[in-house]
Design a protein around this motif. Structure first.
Motif, PDB file in Angstrom:
ATOM      1  N   ILE A  58       0.833  -1.193   0.000  1.00 17.60           N
ATOM      2  CA  ILE A  58       0.000   0.000   0.000  1.00 17.60           C
ATOM      3  C   ILE A  58       0.872   1.249   0.000  1.00 17.60           C
ATOM      4  N   CYS A  59       1.891   1.131   0.801  1.00 21.91           N
ATOM      5  CA  CYS A  59       2.771   2.271   0.943  1.00 21.91           C
ATOM      6  C   CYS A  59       3.337   2.692  -0.400  1.00 21.91           C
ATOM      7  N   ASP A  60       3.777   1.698  -1.123  1.00 22.71           N
ATOM      8  CA  ASP A  60       4.397   2.016  -2.404  1.00 22.71           C
ATOM      9  C   ASP A  60       3.398   2.663  -3.356  1.00 22.71           C
ATOM     10  N   ARG A  61       2.214   2.112  -3.270  1.00 18.45           N
ATOM     11  CA  ARG A  61       1.231   2.574  -4.243  1.00 18.45           C
ATOM     12  C   ARG A  61       0.863   4.036  -3.976  1.00 18.45           C
ATOM     13  N   ASP A  62       0.741   4.249  -2.707  1.00 18.93           N
ATOM     14  CA  ASP A  62       0.239   5.576  -2.360  1.00 18.93           C
ATOM     15  C   ASP A  62       1.304   6.647  -2.271  1.00 18.93           C
ATOM     16  N   ALA A  63       2.539   6.179  -2.271  1.00 22.69           N
ATOM     17  CA  ALA A  63       3.605   7.163  -2.065  1.00 22.69           C
ATOM     18  C   ALA A  63       3.662   8.138  -3.234  1.00 22.69           C
ATOM     19  N   VAL A  64       4.098   9.264  -2.900  1.00 22.07           N
ATOM     20  CA  VAL A  64       4.264  10.275  -3.943  1.00 22.07           C
ATOM     21  C   VAL A  64       5.684  10.191  -4.461  1.00 22.07           C
ATOM     22  N   HIS A  65       5.814  10.013  -5.724  1.00 24.51           N
ATOM     23  CA  HIS A  65       7.136   9.893  -6.317  1.00 24.51           C
ATOM     24  C   HIS A  65       7.518  11.178  -6.993  1.00 24.51           C
ATOM     25  N   TYR A  67       8.437  11.625  -9.994  1.00 26.98           N
ATOM     26  CA  TYR A  67       7.891  11.866 -11.342  1.00 26.98           C
ATOM     27  C   TYR A  67       6.456  12.368 -11.308  1.00 26.98           C
ATOM     28  N   ASP A  68       5.770  12.026 -10.192  1.00 31.42           N
ATOM     29  CA  ASP A  68       4.420  12.569 -10.054  1.00 31.42           C
ATOM     30  C   ASP A  68       4.459  14.095 -10.003  1.00 31.42           C
ATOM     31  N   LEU A  69       5.438  14.520  -9.249  1.00 30.90           N
ATOM     32  CA  LEU A  69       5.567  15.948  -9.091  1.00 30.90           C
ATOM     33  C   LEU A  69       6.076  16.604 -10.362  1.00 30.90           C
ATOM     34  N   ALA A  70       6.950  15.850 -11.001  1.00 30.83           N
ATOM     35  CA  ALA A  70       7.600  16.442 -12.174  1.00 30.83           C
ATOM     36  C   ALA A  70       6.694  16.464 -13.389  1.00 30.83           C
ATOM     37  N   LYS A  71       5.609  15.698 -13.281  1.00 33.55           N
ATOM     38  CA  LYS A  71       4.695  15.628 -14.417  1.00 33.55           C
ATOM     39  C   LYS A  71       4.242  17.026 -14.833  1.00 33.55           C
ATOM     40  N   THR A  72       3.984  17.791 -13.796  1.00 35.55           N
ATOM     41  CA  THR A  72       3.415  19.099 -14.070  1.00 35.55           C
ATOM     42  C   THR A  72       4.362  19.989 -14.846  1.00 35.55           C
ATOM     43  N   LEU A  73       5.607  19.647 -14.768  1.00 37.85           N
ATOM     44  CA  LEU A  73       6.581  20.475 -15.456  1.00 37.85           C
ATOM     45  C   LEU A  73       6.384  20.424 -16.965  1.00 37.85           C
ATOM     46  N   GLY A  74       6.021  19.250 -17.414  1.00 33.21           N
ATOM     47  CA  GLY A  74       5.744  19.098 -18.826  1.00 33.21           C
ATOM     48  C   GLY A  74       6.993  19.225 -19.680  1.00 33.21           C
ATOM     49  N   THR A  83      14.149  19.563 -15.625  1.00 27.91           N
ATOM     50  CA  THR A  83      13.871  18.193 -16.111  1.00 27.91           C
ATOM     51  C   THR A  83      15.161  17.440 -16.381  1.00 27.91           C
ATOM     52  N   LYS A  84      16.088  18.174 -16.904  1.00 31.91           N
ATOM     53  CA  LYS A  84      17.385  17.544 -17.188  1.00 31.91           C
ATOM     54  C   LYS A  84      18.012  17.015 -15.906  1.00 31.91           C
ATOM     55  N   ASN A  85      17.977  17.876 -14.932  1.00 32.92           N
ATOM     56  CA  ASN A  85      18.529  17.485 -13.641  1.00 32.92           C
ATOM     57  C   ASN A  85      17.828  16.249 -13.090  1.00 32.92           C
ATOM     58  N   LEU A  86      16.534  16.354 -13.201  1.00 33.39           N
ATOM     59  CA  LEU A  86      15.742  15.247 -12.673  1.00 33.39           C
ATOM     60  C   LEU A  86      16.101  13.925 -13.348  1.00 33.39           C
TER      61      LEU A  86
END
Lengths: 843, 525
Positions: A58-65, A67-74, A83-86
């Protein structure tokens, strides 16, 4: 009231809370996925609550990663940098491997630690070896060349006077500026070094861990099998090496190996009882390959279950009585083990056989069949039966093809070499397995017929002739029993269509010529052969035992040489590059032996012939032996031309007396001149020799075990058992010295002063005596060598602290420090000049 | 390039012979293949020790450089022989100090017995009729002169020149150099011969009744005394290398005695008649014996074999003496002859005719002097090249001062060898008692749970130097065969020819007195 109300309220509240909780429970039951609550972020505590256990999924599924955050960067350009850094970070991220289990990790740690420490300690080897082997050591080992400052040195001896003390008080001495020790015990460099070292060790450890991990993960059976095999090979190799170097350890290893073998024997492996084997067995009827596999498995199993032949005794037993011989696993010529043939071989064989049989049939047709031959065959068979009844008896006639070959060849000398004709027949056994119930056959036979092939259901060609039946050679045809009408002795039954012919037809012609007497001859020949072969076996056995002993001794020798290999002190000696075993015994030549045995009888006869002559020779020999060299070694006396003394008589009467006495003595001695002094002396010597000879010790008790009394002889048995016989003719020092008796005392007093036990490093008297050969006294050797000889092995200086060695001693010192002070040489001329100048200066 | 002032110093080369002379034989087996010493460290240590030993041998060989003096000898001109030179001629031709060493004392109480001290400086003489005198013969300074008023049979110095023993009529007395009687040894009864063993501090005596006695003069205790059963001991000398007493008896046997056993260590049949004189070479290699039948024989006393040389002289030799350089002096009546051993042959070197019969004789150590005691006096003869020219100050110093003497006495006492060590083999102490050792090991083998040691019992010295070897054995065998064949042929011939032809003449039989018949008669018998 109010209180009552309150109570009521309480009650209702309770009811409400209860119902609420029930509701909550029901709701929670609906969601079966999560029973353990997720950990909540809280203040850090040391105690771990059982409720904070986290369910990983459950923990893994629910964790915020990330890339989730970086998605918004587009894919926006102004976010390009981020993004490069990431991405770079993502690439770099590696999941650390799971650490090994603790014992395994510890083990690896230990191994690595041990290795490193060993390496580290090695650097001391040289210095330790030097110190150990040094003739004398001066402690403290590292003598500081630094001298005390002169003031200090002077202080040691002198008391300060009052004036000096006062002066010292007035003018305080400069204190020596002592170097203050650093606050930090290590310099930066050292710290870096230390860290590097630690990192290296960690790296080593992690590498090994990873390796172990990887290997454990591998599921391939083949890999493991290969590994196991490799391990076994390694072990065997080790064992062989050990055999050479350290037989005792090798024995232990052998036991271990035996144990593993025994363990395997206990299991059902290679017994074809497993599921795999059963499934194969079903298929085996129709498939050659599977059959082969099964057979192979079985043979492996048999190999394992076979008892090892340990000693030579058992072999000898085998020779003595014809017990069924057991196959040795190593016996390469053993058909039983070797009988696994490849398909192609079998096919080829079948083809050939067909061809051959076709030819045979043609020939047979053309020939007339004589009844004579059959009778002869019978006769020939008789000896066969004599020699190997067990084979020919029974319904399944085990016909020894070897013996047939012997018969047919007629050349018996060549017949010993039976291997060739029989090899062709070997192949039958594998074929027969198909049709018949296979029974493990044990050839009851001598060892010498190593290449014996047991052929089941083999029909003799000659018998076939008599019946006139020409059998076709169809392979599938089976269980066709053919009765041989005329051969009453040998009821050879055939259960298959296999017809074996060992020898070509030409032999039949030979048989025609053969007579009844021939069979007798053959009988004799067989006996002869047997004897010969037995002899051969005996000789072979002897040879083998001898070889074995040789090998043993060699091993011992070798082991002695290499025993001390493991010493750390490698620098002391150069190992011999090639260690050649020294063979004391000459090579055995088997070929000669038979000849020798044949010759023995001849020699015996010769001996008997010579016997009449020999006593005469002996006598002459005896006379030769009895030479007393001392009677002959005599130097011819020479004459010295001396002056004759003038007879002077002393003036005094007293002197006359003495003169007279002397004269009288002379007369007497002359009178006794030819008395056999020599003979007397020799007799004395003989007596002395006899006396010195140790006498037999008689331990017989008269009357013990038989009648006692007068005139009763001691029985021979008693004499033999109870009289301890001393060796006759012990060598004496004066044996060949002529007219000299040296009285050898039993217990000379000097023995008390002699050494009668060897001190530690010596195990031979010679070496010890050599070690004390040199006199060390001043009177014997020069003063210098005397001092060197009596130098104590350890010298210490009084009052000096002996500190333990440190690593400074490992560092090679500069030559400059070691260099001694060398005074300049002054030439004589220069000296003179100087003196002159001095004089001038004085003037 | 060598530096300018560099000079390589090489040590003086040593000749192989010298090295061989000082070599102590084979070392420890330290070859990697055959060694029995397993421990590498110890092996290395022993290797270093071996190197030290080798250096020591070289050093000792080198120290021979310090032996600057060489003994000379007389060399005859063409047509002359050294034998013909008279003492007077020699004295006329030598320097004054040497000439002073030749002297004669005419004394009345003869026959005289003389003995020199070990350093050759002092002389004690004892006349049969009681005259005893001790003197520094070089300076002719008399230490004491007394008459003991008893018959004197032998004299001997003790370890220093302040004490000497005199064998008198019944007992042995010890006097100091002032003539004061120190001891009377009544346990030495009717002594005829005295010997002093300097390293053991033993005064040995042989009596007229055949008793041998050893007295430890350092502690005044008798080590042993017993009857040797050889009759009167008239001839007794010591072997200087092993301190064994050689006693010659009337049956021609020389027996060797140590204080440790009542049996002799060895017996040698040297002559068929009595042994008249016996002398042992200072190196312990040879022994010379003489006999009234005018024979002189030289024996190898180390191997107890011989005779190496056998000679017949024209008159029976009554006294023998070896010099330090190996010259052999024989005294026959009043004639003294000195022989030199040169390459397998004895050659006459000097001859002297004394005025009176010689009754005792001794070469003086470290001097070219032969001292003789005669029936009427004592004289010293110049024998060039008889004494050892180089003396070892630590061993015996002819120019010893008083303090040196004291020092030497103490040192000698510290270095005293126990009488138990007297045996035929002087280096037996450096050997392992293998028989006891073997027994011990055997006993240990019988114990359970003890790993038996593997020990090589073979001793280091198995053969004497230059002995044995197959070639020699084969040679001797060949000779023996030849001899035996000859003998058998001779025997056959004799049996064939003589048996019938010869007839023995019946002769008069005198019974036991037959031995007094002339020899020619006897032989025909």
């Amino acid at each position: 009231m109010s209180t009552g109300y309150l109570e009521e309220l309480d009650d209702t509240e309770k009811d409400v809370s209860e119902s609420h909780s029930k509701l909550l429970e029901a709701v929670s039951q609906l969601d079966k996925g999560q029973k353990v609550k997720k950990a909540e972020r809280s203040e850090p505590t040391l105690e771990v609550s059982e409720f904070h256990l986290v369910k990983s999924g459950i923990c893994d599924r629910d964790a915020v990663h990330v890339y989730d955050l970086a998605k918004t960067l587009g894919q926006k350009s102004h976010h390009h940098e981020i993004t490069k850094n990431l991405q770079a970070i993502k690439r770099k991220v590696q999941v650390l491997p799971k650490p090994l289990e603790k014992p395994a990790a510890d083990r690896i740690k230990r191994i690595v630690g041990f290795k490193n420490t060993k390496q580290e300690l090695k650097k001391w080897n040289a210095i330790i070896t030097r110190n150990r082997t040094a003739e004398s050591l001066h402690f403290p080992l590292k003598q500081s060349m630094k001298l005390d400052s002169s003031t200090k040195f002077v202080k040691r001896f002198r008391l300060q006077s009052d004036l000096e003390k006062e002066l010292a008080a007035l003018e305080p001495q400069k204190d020596n500026i002592e170097e203050k020790s650093d606050e930090f015990s290590l310099t930066l460099k050292e710290i870096i070094m230390k860290r590097k070292e630690a990192a290296r060790i960690r790296a080593q450890q992690s590498y090994r861990e990873a390796k172990a991990h990887r290997q454990n993960k591998i599921k391939s059976k083949k890999f493991h099998r290969v590994q196991r095999k490799e391990k076994i090979k390694l072990q065997l190799k080790e064992f062989e090496e050990l055999q050479k170097t350290n037989p005792e350890a090798a024995l232990e290893k052998l036991e271990q190996l035996d144990k593993t073998r025994a363990e395997e024997r206990m299991t059902l492996r290679h017994k074809n009882t497993g599921r795999w084997a059963k499934s194969k067995q079903i298929r085996a009827k129709y498939d050659k390959e599977t059959r082969q596999e099964l057979a192979q498995q079985l043979s492996v199993g048999r190999e394992l279950t076979q008892k090892f032949k340990k000693s030579n005794d058992s072999e000898e037993e085998d020779v003595g009585d014809d017990t069924p011989m057991q196959f040795l696993a190593s016996d390469k010529e053993n058909p039983w083990i070797e009988n696994v043939k490849t398909e192609s071989e079998i096919d080829e064989f079948v083809k050939n056989y067909r061809k051959y049989w076709d030819n045979q049939n043609k020939k047979l047709e053309s020939q007339n069949i004589n009844s004579k031959i059959t009778t002869e065959n019978k006769k020939i068979d008789n000896p066969l039966k004599d020699t190997q009844p067990s084979i020919l008896n029974g319904t399944d006639a085990r016909v020894n093809t070897n013996s047939f070959a012997i018969q047919n060849n007629e050349k018996i000398e060549e017949a010993i070499d039976l291997n060739k004709p029989t090899i062709s027949l070997m192949d039958f056994s594998s074929r027969d397995n198909n049709t018949n119930n296979r029974q493990p056959l044990e050839t009851k036979n001598h060892k010498e017929y190593l290449t014996k092939v047991n052929v089941k259901n083999v029909k003799n060609k000659f018998y076939k002739k008599t019946t006139g039946n020409i059998l076709d050679n169809n392979l599938i045809q089976s269980n066709k029993k053919i009765k041989l009408p005329k051969t009453s002795i040998n009821n050879v039954t055939a259960t298959s269509s296999w017809n074996v012919e060992s020898i070509e037809n030409i032999n039949t012609e030979n048989f025609k010529n053969s007579n009844v007497s021939n069979s007798e001859k053959i009988n004799k020949l067989f006996d002869f052969m047997e004897e010969k072969i037995q002899d051969q076996i005996k000789s072979k056995l002897e040879r083998i035992t001898q070889n074995y002993e040789e090998i043993k001794t060699n091993k011992k020798r070798k082991s002695k040489n290499i025993e001390f290999k493991d010493d750390n002190f490698d620098g002391l000696e150069i190992q011999a590059k090639k260690q050649k075993p020294i063979l004391d015994l000459s090579l055995n030549e088997s070929a000669c032996k038979n000849n020798l045995e044949v010759n023995i009888e001849l020699e015996k006869i010769k001996q008997i012939k010579q016997h009449n002559i020999s006593p005469v020779d002996n006598r002459s020999n005896a006379s030769k032996v009895e030479i007393d060299p001392n009677k002959y070694i005599n130097i011819k006396p020479k004459h010295l031309n001396t002056n004759l003394p003038i007879d002077i008589t002393g003036g005094d009467d007293v002197l006359d007396d003495s003169e007279d006495e002397e004269e009288r003595r002379n007369v007497v001695s002359e009178a006794f001149a030819d008395d056999d002094v020599v003979e007397e002396f020799r007799k004395e010597k003989e007596e002395e020799v006899k006396k010195a000879q140790p006498k037999d010790i008689d331990l017989t008790l008269p009357g013990w075990g038989n009648w006692g009394g007068k005139n009763i002889k001691v029985s021979k048995r008693k004499k033999r058992r109870f009289i301890l016989k001393m060796p006759k003719d012990l060598s004496r020092r004066d044996e060949n010295k002529g007219d000299v008796i040296i009285f050898e005392e039993d217990n000379p007093k000097i023995k008390e002063h002699q050494v009668n036990e060897l001190p530690y490093p010596f195990s031979s008297v010679k070496d010890y005596e050599a070690s004390i050969r040199m006199p060390i006294g001043r009177n014997f050797v020069s003063e210098n060598s005397h001092r060197k000889l009596i130098e104590p092995s350890v010298k210490t200086h009084m009052g000096k602290v002996i500190e333990p060695m440190n690593e400074d001693i490992l560092v090679k010192k500069n030559d400059k420090e070691n260099r001694k002070f060398i005074p300049k040489r002054i030439d004589k001329k220069q000296k003179i000049k100087r003196i002159k100048t001095n004089k001038q200066a004085i003037k | 390039m060598k530096p300018a002032g560099y000079r390589r110093r090489e040590r003086v080369p040593i000749s192989k012979e010298k090295l061989a002379k000082h070599d102590k034989g084979e070392g420890i087996d330290l070859k990697a293949k055959s060694t029995r010493i397993k421990n590498k460290v110890i092996r290395q240590k022993l290797k270093k020790k071996e190197v030290v030993y080798n250096d020591t041998v070289k050093d000792t060989a080198r120290t021979e450089l310090l032996l600057t003096e060489d003994y000379g000898c007389l060399e005859a001109d063409c047509g002359e022989v050294t034998v013909q030179y008279k003492q007077k001629q020699i004295v006329d031709n030598v320097d004054i100090t040497a000439a002073a060493k030749r002297f004669t004392l005419n004394l009345e109480f003869g026959p005289y017995y003389i003995k020199y001290t070990r350093n050759g400086r002092h002389l004690v003489l004892g006349g049969r009729k009681g005259h005893v005198a001790a003197l520094d013969w070089v300076t002719k300074k008399l230490a004491c002169e007394i008459n003991v008023m008893e018959s004197i049979h032998d004299v001997s110095w003790l370890h220093i020149e302040t004490m000497f023993a005199v064998a008198q009529k019944d007992w042995v007395f010890i006097y100091d150099n002032q003539g004061i009687e120190l001891h009377c040894l009544k346990a030495m009864y009717k002594v005829s011969r005295l010997e002093f063993l300097p390293y053991h501090f033993l005064l040995a005596s042989g009596s007229k009744e055949g008793y041998l006695a050893w007295l430890d003069v350092s502690i005044g205790k008798f080590v042993n005394s017993f009857n040797s059963k050889v009759g009167k001991i008239a001839v007794m000398t010591q072997n200087p290398t092993n301190a064994v007493l050689c006693v010659g008896d009337t049956k021609g046997v020389v027996s060797m005695w140590s204080p440790n056993s009542k049996n002799p260590l060895a017996k040698m049949l040297c002559h068929t008649q009595t042994v008249a004189a016996c002398a042992v070479h200072p190196y312990g290699t040879y022994m010379a014996t003489s006999c009234p039948d005018r024979s002189v024989k030289i024996w190898d006393i180390r191997q107890l074999a011989g005779p190496m040389h056998s000679y017949y002289v024209r008159a029976p030799v009554e006294h023998l003496s070896y010099s330090q350089t190996g010259q052999l002096a024989m005294a026959m009546g009043n004639v003294v002859e000195v022989y030199r051993l040169s390459t397998d042959e004895m050659k006459p070197y000097m001859r002297h005719r004394a005025d009176w019969t010689v009754t005792s004789m001794q070469f003086c150590p470290y001097e070219d002097i032969l001292g003789i005691g005669t029936t009427k006096g004592v004289s010293s003869l110049l024998i060039p090249g008889s004494g050892e020219p180089n003396f070892d100050g630590l061993e015996s110093n002819p120019f010893q001062t008083k303090s040196q003497r004291r020092e030497a006495e103490v040192k000698a006492l510290l270095d005293k060898i126990q009488p138990e060590l007297i045996c035929l083999d002087p280096v037996a102490i450096a050997e392992v008692d293998t028989s006891t050792f073997e027994n011990k090991i055997e006993a240990k083998k019988n114990l359970l749970y003890l790993k038996p040691k593997n020990i090589d019992f073979k001793p280091r010295r198995t053969k004497a130097k230059g002995k044995g070897g197959t070639a020699k054995v084969i040679k001797t065998k060949k000779i023996l065969k030849e001899l035996s064949r000859k003998e058998t042929i001779d025997m056959l011939r004799q049996t064939d020819s003589r048996s019938d032809t010869r007839k023995t003449k019946p002769q008069k039989d005198y019974g036991i007195l037959n031995r007094f018949l002339p020899k020619s008669n006897k032989k025909s018998n």
